[in-house]
Scaffold this active site. Structure first.
Site, short mmCIF file in Angstrom:
data_model
loop_
_atom_site.label_atom_id
_atom_site.label_comp_id
_atom_site.label_asym_id
_atom_site.label_seq_id
_atom_site.Cartn_x
_atom_site.Cartn_y
_atom_site.Cartn_z
N ASP A 70 0.80 -1.27 0.07
CA ASP A 70 0.07 0.17 -0.09
C ASP A 70 0.91 1.23 -0.07
OD1 ASP A 70 -2.18 -1.53 -0.04
OD2 ASP A 70 -3.03 -1.12 1.83
N ASN A 98 -4.31 8.76 2.16
CA ASN A 98 -4.80 8.11 3.40
C ASN A 98 -5.06 9.15 4.43
OD1 ASN A 98 -4.80 5.41 3.33
ND2 ASN A 98 -2.88 5.14 4.17
N ASP A 99 -4.18 10.27 4.75
CA ASP A 99 -4.37 11.01 5.74
C ASP A 99 -3.36 12.01 6.28
OD1 ASP A 99 -2.14 9.69 7.12
OD2 ASP A 99 -3.26 8.05 8.04
N ARG A 149 -6.13 19.17 23.42
CA ARG A 149 -4.86 18.72 23.86
C ARG A 149 -4.68 17.15 23.65
NH1 ARG A 149 -3.35 19.41 29.36
NH2 ARG A 149 -1.18 19.50 28.85
N THR A 179 -8.65 2.84 7.47
CA THR A 179 -8.02 1.55 7.91
C THR A 179 -6.58 1.54 8.34
OG1 THR A 179 -7.55 1.14 5.40
CG2 THR A 179 -9.56 0.06 6.36
N TYR A 201 -3.84 4.66 10.26
CA TYR A 201 -3.58 5.27 11.61
C TYR A 201 -4.94 5.56 12.21
CZ TYR A 201 -0.64 7.80 14.89
OH TYR A 201 0.06 8.21 16.04
N LEU A 232 -7.72 3.98 12.62
CA LEU A 232 -8.14 2.77 12.80
C LEU A 232 -7.54 2.62 14.34
CD1 LEU A 232 -10.04 0.55 12.78
CD2 LEU A 232 -8.27 -0.63 11.37
N ALA A 273 -4.63 9.90 21.66
CA ALA A 273 -4.41 9.63 22.79
C ALA A 273 -4.84 11.33 23.56
CB ALA A 273 -3.07 9.50 23.28
N GLN A 326 4.29 9.82 4.41
CA GLN A 326 5.59 9.76 3.33
C GLN A 326 6.40 11.02 3.43
OE1 GLN A 326 4.04 7.94 -0.10
NE2 GLN A 326 4.08 5.77 0.79
#
Length: 305
Positions: free
Chosen positions: A88, A162-163, A190, A203, A205, A207, A227, A261
């Site tokens: 991918d 993707n993101d 935060r 599907t 990061y 996820l 987080a 990337q």
């Protein structure tokens, strides 16, 4: 005269039956054995009657100089199909660049997960032969256009399939982000970071950060905190026509990653703006392909005891 004695169609006749006649191969040339795989696939395409070229870095790193070596603009102008032999990550890298040319892509999985490079290496002859002759499912994937603004000036631009991820550096402290959607203030968050993911990237990061899976036909984005300090700060699905703006309020060594990337370092006051790209990626899958089959196989559903 038996069928076995009947004359076989010449290559020019075979070419007339092809939906795609000029195919460029993009290989994961860093992987062990990739040269042999790329060469085997190139021979297969030639035997089907295709003109075969290699992406420039693939040709350079495999030493297969018997095929024309093309850069991205040349691929976009002269090729009618791009064949990715890798994982991918390889597809993400070349897909972002070829989307503007409208060249469809097919993926042969030489990697691990393979959500968008979905033809298993051992099955490629039958599946690829059918695609070359027009038997396929087409799937359009939206891209994101991202920019970083500093003191009213654009200092970085990138495209993501993707993101787009903004996260903290090696420091143990969180970062604080001011989040806006379509010019409306959402919250100061935060967290260790924030992910804006397309349905394709749902599907990836996002996820692992607790975000939902989005079917590729859903025209939406996932905005998922990493987080978060406040546990009620949950992932949210936004319409893909939204414009999301993130401003760095506090925190050290923050950076923005695009499909993991390409990245850029961020300063306090920087604004990261994410919009829908004007380009879409054309993915081709074998006839009968199902997104749910992919999820079941890659996420190991139905394997519980």
């Amino acid at each position: 005269m038996s069928l076995s004695d009947a004359p076989k169609p010449s290559q020019p006749q075979a070419r007339q039956l092809l939906r795609f006649s000029h195919v460029v191969i993009i290989g994961k040339y860093q992987a062990p054995g990739s040269r042999d795989v790329v060469e085997e696939v190139a021979h297969f395409l030639h035997d089907q009657g295709c003109d075969v070229s290699l992406e420039r870095d693939t040709a350079l790193n495999t030493g297969l100089n018997q095929y024309p070596a093309l850069d991205v603009p040349a691929m976009g102008k002269t090729c009618d199909l791009a064949l990715v032999v890798g994982g991918d990550g390889t597809m993400l890298g070349i897909g972002r660049q070829l989307a503007r040319y409208g060249v469809p892509l097919v993926g042969i999985n030489q990697g691990r997960l393979g959500f968008i490079t979905d033809i298993p290496l051992e099955e490629y002859p039958d599946k690829l032969r059918a695609i070359l002759h027009g038997e396929f499912e087409e799937d359009a994937r939206s891209l994101m256009a991202a920019s970083v603004w500093r003191d009213g000036r654009c200092v970085f631009e990138a495209t993501a399939l993707n993101d787009v991820v903004v996260n903290r550096g090696g420091a143990a402290s969180m970062i604080e982000l001011r989040v806006e959607v379509d010019g409306h203030f959402v919250a100061n968050q935060r967290a260790d970071g924030l992910i804006i993911a397309s349905s394709t990237g749902s599907t990836a990061y996002a996820l692992s950060a607790g975000g939902p899976l989005l079917h590729p036909a859903i025209d939406g984005w996932v905005m998922a905190p990493i987080a978060p300090h406040t546990l009620s700060n949950r992932p949210i699905v936004l319409p893909a026509h939204s414009e999301v703006a993130l401003e760095i309020v506090s925190g050290r060594d923050a950076s923005a990653n695009f499909d993991m990337q390409s990245l850029t370092s961020l300063l306090h006051g920087d604004r990261i703006v994410v919009r829908r790209s004007e380009h879409t990626l054309r993915l081709l899958h074998p006839r009968g392909w199902s997104y749910f089959d992919t999820l079941r196989k890659k996420l190991h559903w139905n394997e519980g005891g």
